[in-house]
Write an enzyme that holds these catalytic residues in place. Structure first.
Site, PDB file in Angstrom:
ATOM      1  N   ILE A 173      -6.965   6.548   4.812  1.00  0.00           N
ATOM      2  CA  ILE A 173      -7.597   6.933   5.923  1.00  0.00           C
ATOM      3  C   ILE A 173      -7.370   5.789   6.945  1.00  0.00           C
ATOM      4  O   ILE A 173      -7.344   6.345   7.951  1.00  0.00           O
ATOM      5  CB  ILE A 173      -9.019   6.713   5.380  1.00  0.00           C
ATOM      6  CG1 ILE A 173      -9.678   7.862   4.574  1.00  0.00           C
ATOM      7  CG2 ILE A 173     -10.176   6.642   6.621  1.00  0.00           C
ATOM      8  CD1 ILE A 173     -11.009   7.525   3.845  1.00  0.00           C
ATOM      9  N   GLU A 215      -4.546 -10.801   3.641  1.00  0.00           N
ATOM     10  CA  GLU A 215      -5.395 -10.408   2.266  1.00  0.00           C
ATOM     11  C   GLU A 215      -6.880 -10.749   2.704  1.00  0.00           C
ATOM     12  O   GLU A 215      -7.323 -12.111   2.499  1.00  0.00           O
ATOM     13  CB  GLU A 215      -4.793 -11.567   1.193  1.00  0.00           C
ATOM     14  CG  GLU A 215      -5.731 -11.082  -0.012  1.00  0.00           C
ATOM     15  CD  GLU A 215      -5.956  -9.649  -0.512  1.00  0.00           C
ATOM     16  OE1 GLU A 215      -7.082  -9.635  -0.505  1.00  0.00           O
ATOM     17  OE2 GLU A 215      -4.886  -9.269  -0.844  1.00  0.00           O
ATOM     18  N   GLN A 272     -22.301   6.533  -9.242  1.00  0.00           N
ATOM     19  CA  GLN A 272     -20.988   7.165  -9.640  1.00  0.00           C
ATOM     20  C   GLN A 272     -20.883   6.873 -11.280  1.00  0.00           C
ATOM     21  O   GLN A 272     -20.409   7.490 -12.175  1.00  0.00           O
ATOM     22  CB  GLN A 272     -19.742   6.810  -8.945  1.00  0.00           C
ATOM     23  CG  GLN A 272     -18.505   7.326  -9.517  1.00  0.00           C
ATOM     24  CD  GLN A 272     -17.020   7.126  -8.716  1.00  0.00           C
ATOM     25  OE1 GLN A 272     -17.121   7.457  -7.461  1.00  0.00           O
ATOM     26  NE2 GLN A 272     -16.287   6.159  -9.234  1.00  0.00           N
ATOM     27  N   TYR A 322     -18.897  -1.689  -6.282  1.00  0.00           N
ATOM     28  CA  TYR A 322     -18.396  -0.880  -5.333  1.00  0.00           C
ATOM     29  C   TYR A 322     -19.675  -0.223  -4.638  1.00  0.00           C
ATOM     30  O   TYR A 322     -19.612  -0.305  -3.423  1.00  0.00           O
ATOM     31  CB  TYR A 322     -17.241  -0.044  -5.586  1.00  0.00           C
ATOM     32  CG  TYR A 322     -16.761   0.902  -4.717  1.00  0.00           C
ATOM     33  CD1 TYR A 322     -15.678   0.405  -3.665  1.00  0.00           C
ATOM     34  CD2 TYR A 322     -16.862   2.384  -4.396  1.00  0.00           C
ATOM     35  CE1 TYR A 322     -15.105   1.099  -2.629  1.00  0.00           C
ATOM     36  CE2 TYR A 322     -16.281   3.166  -3.614  1.00  0.00           C
ATOM     37  CZ  TYR A 322     -15.517   2.447  -2.539  1.00  0.00           C
ATOM     38  OH  TYR A 322     -14.678   3.058  -1.837  1.00  0.00           O
ATOM     39  N   ALA A 356     -16.701  11.001   0.682  1.00  0.00           N
ATOM     40  CA  ALA A 356     -17.057  11.398  -0.462  1.00  0.00           C
ATOM     41  C   ALA A 356     -15.912  11.691  -1.316  1.00  0.00           C
ATOM     42  O   ALA A 356     -15.296  10.771  -1.663  1.00  0.00           O
ATOM     43  CB  ALA A 356     -17.995  12.834  -0.632  1.00  0.00           C
ATOM     44  N   GLU A 357     -15.259  12.851  -1.329  1.00  0.00           N
ATOM     45  CA  GLU A 357     -14.080  13.376  -2.057  1.00  0.00           C
ATOM     46  C   GLU A 357     -12.994  13.580  -1.067  1.00  0.00           C
ATOM     47  O   GLU A 357     -12.760  14.560  -0.440  1.00  0.00           O
ATOM     48  CB  GLU A 357     -14.323  14.294  -2.981  1.00  0.00           C
ATOM     49  CG  GLU A 357     -15.416  14.314  -3.926  1.00  0.00           C
ATOM     50  CD  GLU A 357     -15.292  13.263  -4.922  1.00  0.00           C
ATOM     51  OE1 GLU A 357     -14.346  12.814  -5.452  1.00  0.00           O
ATOM     52  OE2 GLU A 357     -16.262  12.420  -5.378  1.00  0.00           O
ATOM     53  N   THR A 374      -6.449  11.009  -0.459  1.00  0.00           N
ATOM     54  CA  THR A 374      -5.706   9.774  -0.134  1.00  0.00           C
ATOM     55  C   THR A 374      -4.914   9.169  -1.270  1.00  0.00           C
ATOM     56  O   THR A 374      -5.262   9.669  -2.596  1.00  0.00           O
ATOM     57  CB  THR A 374      -6.880   8.698  -0.001  1.00  0.00           C
ATOM     58  OG1 THR A 374      -7.359   8.103  -0.987  1.00  0.00           O
ATOM     59  CG2 THR A 374      -7.947   8.776   1.275  1.00  0.00           C
TER      60      THR A 374
END
Length: 262
Positions: free
Chosen positions: A19, A64, A149, A155, A186-187, A190
């Site tokens: 993305i 980083e 999830q 996350y 969402a889905e 990538t």
């Protein structure tokens, strides 16, 4: 439609892959200058080369972002080279599977640094420049904050934080004309998603089940579709839009489950 982005400078974290890469390239196509911030300079430079191949300019900054000091350095390097920041896209992160039972204190906190804390730090360090430009912030978020999830507490918590910070910053920054919005994914197709799906026992069958649950077209959202929304939200064409959580997900989160194909 001219989005009035020519020569404007936008930091994109995680800008070398998925993305983030799509957003960097979409900005370049509008004549903007993306600053590609990521942990591997080789990957950053590859996207910079893509930008230059279409006649654009870009800057690559190795960072980083789970190390707080690199957030400040990334902003400072942008200002050293360009002297301005017109927008910030907080995008870097990873669904790293730190669950309630499977995780521990150290892993949970490390995941917050990887997925949430640098969102705050990048905005904090870029704030003065964004005040000068009356810029815009976009936080890339995930549906896990709303749907859950399983086995990804850190996350999910990070994305809940991203959404909350979006609304909080939109309020705090009203006096400066800085707009803040989030794009909730969402889905999406990538490289990171492809890597994850291949770890499953029946990846092709599982992917088919997932796409059947996406109401609009029964397909994954593309990175370019997310990028196009991001570029619009960064532009003055969305000048009265702030504090919004925009779902670019083909209706996955909110539309009727009865639409699911068996």
């Amino acid at each position: 439609m001219d989005l009035n982005l020519r020569e404007k400078v936008f930091i994109v974290t995680g800008g070398a892959k998925g993305i983030g890469r799509a957003i960097a390239l979409a900005l370049a196509r509008e004549g903007a200058i993306p600053v590609i911030v990521g942990r591997k300079q080789e990957d950053n430079l590859a996207v910079q080369t893509e930008v230059e191949a279409i006649g654009g300019r870009a800057l690559s900054v190795e960072a980083e972002l789970s190390d707080p000091s690199t957030c400040e350095r990334a902003v400072a390097e942008t200002l050293r080279v360009f002297g301005r920041i017109d927008g910030l896209v907080n995008n870097a992160g990873q669904n790293d599977g730190v669950g309630l039972a499977s995780g521990n204190y150290e892993r949970f906190v490390a995941s917050l640094h990887k997925n949430l804390i640098h969102y705050y730090l990048m905005a904090h360090h870029a704030l003065d420049a964004l005040k000068d430009s009356k810029g815009s912030i976009i936080n890339i978020s995930s549906k896990t904050a709303e749907t859950g999830q399983g086995n990804t507490s850190a996350y999910a918590a990070s994305n809940g934080g991203r959404n909350a910070l979006t609304r909080e910053w939109a309020v705090e920054l009203l006096p400066y004309g800085i707009r803040v919005n989030a794009i909730v994914v969402a889905e999406a197709a990538t490289p990171q998603y492809d890597t994850w799906i291949k770890t499953l026992e029946n990846p092709e069958e599982t992917l088919k089940k997932i796409t059947n649950r996406i109401p609009l077209g029964n397909r994954m959202t593309t990175a370019d579709e997310i990028a196009d929304t991001a570029v619009f939200l960064l532009s003055s064409r969305s000048s009265h839009t702030t504090g919004q959580l925009v779902y670019v997900d083909g209706g996955y989160v909110h539309l009727d489950r009865a639409l699911i194909k068996e």
